[in-house]
Design a protein around this motif. Structure first.
Motif, PDB file in Angstrom:
ATOM      1  N   GLN A 244      -4.596  -6.616  -1.007  1.00  0.00           N
ATOM      2  CA  GLN A 244      -5.157  -5.283  -0.760  1.00  0.00           C
ATOM      3  C   GLN A 244      -4.342  -4.488   0.261  1.00  0.00           C
TER       4      GLN A 244
ATOM      5  N   LEU B 140      -1.343  -3.062   0.270  1.00  0.00           N
ATOM      6  CA  LEU B 140      -0.686  -1.830  -0.149  1.00  0.00           C
ATOM      7  C   LEU B 140      -1.673  -0.665  -0.176  1.00  0.00           C
ATOM      8  N   MET B 141      -2.845  -0.892  -0.752  1.00  0.00           N
ATOM      9  CA  MET B 141      -3.857   0.158  -0.807  1.00  0.00           C
ATOM     10  C   MET B 141      -4.358   0.501   0.591  1.00  0.00           C
TER      11      MET B 141
ATOM     12  N   GLY C 198      -1.947   2.654   2.126  1.00  0.00           N
ATOM     13  CA  GLY C 198      -2.031   3.962   1.485  1.00  0.00           C
ATOM     14  C   GLY C 198      -3.098   4.834   2.105  1.00  0.00           C
TER      15      GLY C 198
ATOM     16  N   SER D 101       0.167   2.838  -4.458  1.00  0.00           N
ATOM     17  CA  SER D 101      -0.485   1.540  -4.638  1.00  0.00           C
ATOM     18  C   SER D 101      -0.373   1.035  -6.068  1.00  0.00           C
TER      19      SER D 101
ATOM     20  N   TYR E 297       4.160   0.454  -6.467  1.00  0.00           N
ATOM     21  CA  TYR E 297       4.953  -0.398  -5.585  1.00  0.00           C
ATOM     22  C   TYR E 297       5.372  -1.708  -6.260  1.00  0.00           C
TER      23      TYR E 297
ATOM     24  N   THR F 134       4.602  -1.064   3.808  1.00  0.00           N
ATOM     25  CA  THR F 134       4.288  -2.305   3.097  1.00  0.00           C
ATOM     26  C   THR F 134       5.515  -3.189   2.978  1.00  0.00           C
TER      27      THR F 134
END
Length: 403
Positions: free
Chosen positions: A132, A134-135, A138, A271, A274, A326
């Motif tokens: 989770q 990456l999100m 974001g 997200s 990537y 990230t």
């Protein structure tokens, strides 16, 4: 996304970060207004920007090393409490009527932020699962853009309504108290386990790590060169509007809004993109798009025709910011997170000043048209280098060897 939103620690961090960034943008606008009232000359504004950026240049690595083995949420809470105390002191000391006090205040504000931002990016990795992450990054970057724009908008509206600056700063105090409350609600203490050593040794250790971790070093070099130009793009846009399109500089606000919209879209879609694209495109694609964005000002005299290009440029910038954070988390050892993000913050803060000074002189010397071509070409060249860079992922054994 549902699991991320159910993560109470992350949501507390997100809300605390949101109110802190909102205050950052409002306070900076207040300082600009105070400088305008007290002096309103170019030198005074230049000094304001110098005192705003210089703390990160001088202290980022040292502070990153200091907080490396600290409880990150406590570092953030302490920094917020100190900001509240400084803001109260500034108000009671009648700093609104003293230019030197304004410079000192913005210096301290910027100094304290060096503790807050690396702690935020590092804490995300401690309270969010890797799947989770990456999100989570974001949302952090998305809110940064939104709160920056909202803070500038709120402060501008309140100033135009002739609301007292003391009242506006009072709102900032309340927002900082709310931010402190949310960060204090994080109910687990996370820290990076590390053998105790002095700060000088940790800074030197970071330099050795970057020297041996070739991929991270290359990316930071590319990032520094690109940011030297990209962070100063405002000067080119304003000069383009007034000298080429022959319109008021106030239209820069519309360009900025278009860029913000693009950044929001880019941060949101990052997200999904990537893990689906080659790493080299994360760095080369945004630079190439931004090169085209800058070049559009050369071909179109009517500024409204460049707005779609600025939308794409904003998209690439939002995409890059999320993916870059990230990437640093994925490709570096966790014990170096605070120092790596402090180093990133140092680049973000150190490049704008020489970039602005250089472009300001170059525009006066060569004109806006030639400047646009040179800047666009430079970004294009850096994008080629970014594409040709070897993005071999460091494996666990290599990381152990480096450490």
């Amino acid at each position: 996304m549902k699991l991320l939103l159910q993560n109470k620690n992350y949501m507390y961090l997100l809300w605390g970060y949101t109110f802190s960034i909102l205050v950052d943008s409002i306070v900076f606008m207040m300082c600009l207004k105070i400088v305008e009232v007290l002096s309103n000359n170019t030198t005074s504004y230049t000094f304001l920007y110098i005192f705003h950026y210089i703390p990160a240049v001088l202290f980022s690595l040292w502070i990153g090393a200091w907080i490396n083995s600290k409880k990150l949420e406590k570092v953030m809470i302490t920094s917020l409490i100190v900001r509240i105390a400084i803001l109260l002191t500034f108000l009671f000391a009648d700093g609104l009527n003293n230019l030197s006090m304004v410079y000192l205040f913005i210096f301290i504000e910027s100094f304290i932020s060096i503790f807050f931002f690396p702690s935020t990016d590092t804490l995300v990795t401690k309270i969010v699962n890797k799947e989770q992450r990456l999100m989570a990054n974001g949302f952090i970057k998305l809110l940064y853009v939104l709160m920056q724009g909202m803070g500038f908008g709120i402060s501008t509206i309140l100033i135009k309504m002739n609301i007292s600056l003391v009242f506006i700063l009072g709102i900032c105090l309340i927002a900082l108290v709310i931010a402190t409350f949310f960060i204090s609600k994080i109910n687990k203490h996370y820290e990076i386990t590390l053998q105790k050593q002095n700060i000088v040794k940790e800074v030197l250790d970071t330099m050795r790590y970057l020297q041996q971790h070739k991929l991270t070093s290359k990316i930071f070099i590319l990032f520094a060169i690109a940011w030297l130009v990209a962070s100063s793009i405002d000067l080119i846009v304003i000069s383009y509007l007034t000298n080429v399109s022959k319109v008021s500089s106030d239209n820069f606000g519309i360009v900025a809004i278009i860029v913000f919209v693009g950044m929001i879209l880019g941060a949101h879609l990052s997200s999904y993109l990537y893990d689906k694209i080659n790493v080299k495109y994360i760095f080369s694609f945004p630079l190439l798009v931004y090169s085209v964005t800058v070049l559009s000002m050369y071909f179109f005299q009517q500024w409204t025709y460049t707005l779609p290009f600025f939308l794409l440029g904003g998209f690439s910038l939002g995409f890059f910011e999320v993916c870059f954070t990230t990437f640093l988390q994925d490709y570096n050892d966790e014990q170096y997170y605070t120092r790596i993000f402090s180093f990133q913050n140092m680049i973000l803060s150190s490049m704008p000043l020489p970039g602005m000074l250089f472009l300001g002189v170059f525009i006066e010397w060569s004109g806006i048209k030639l400047t646009i071509i040179i800047v666009s070409f430079l970004l294009f060249v850096v994008s080629i280098f970014a594409y040709l860079t070897n993005y071999k992922q460091v494996n666990d054994q290599e990381i152990k060897d480096i450490v």
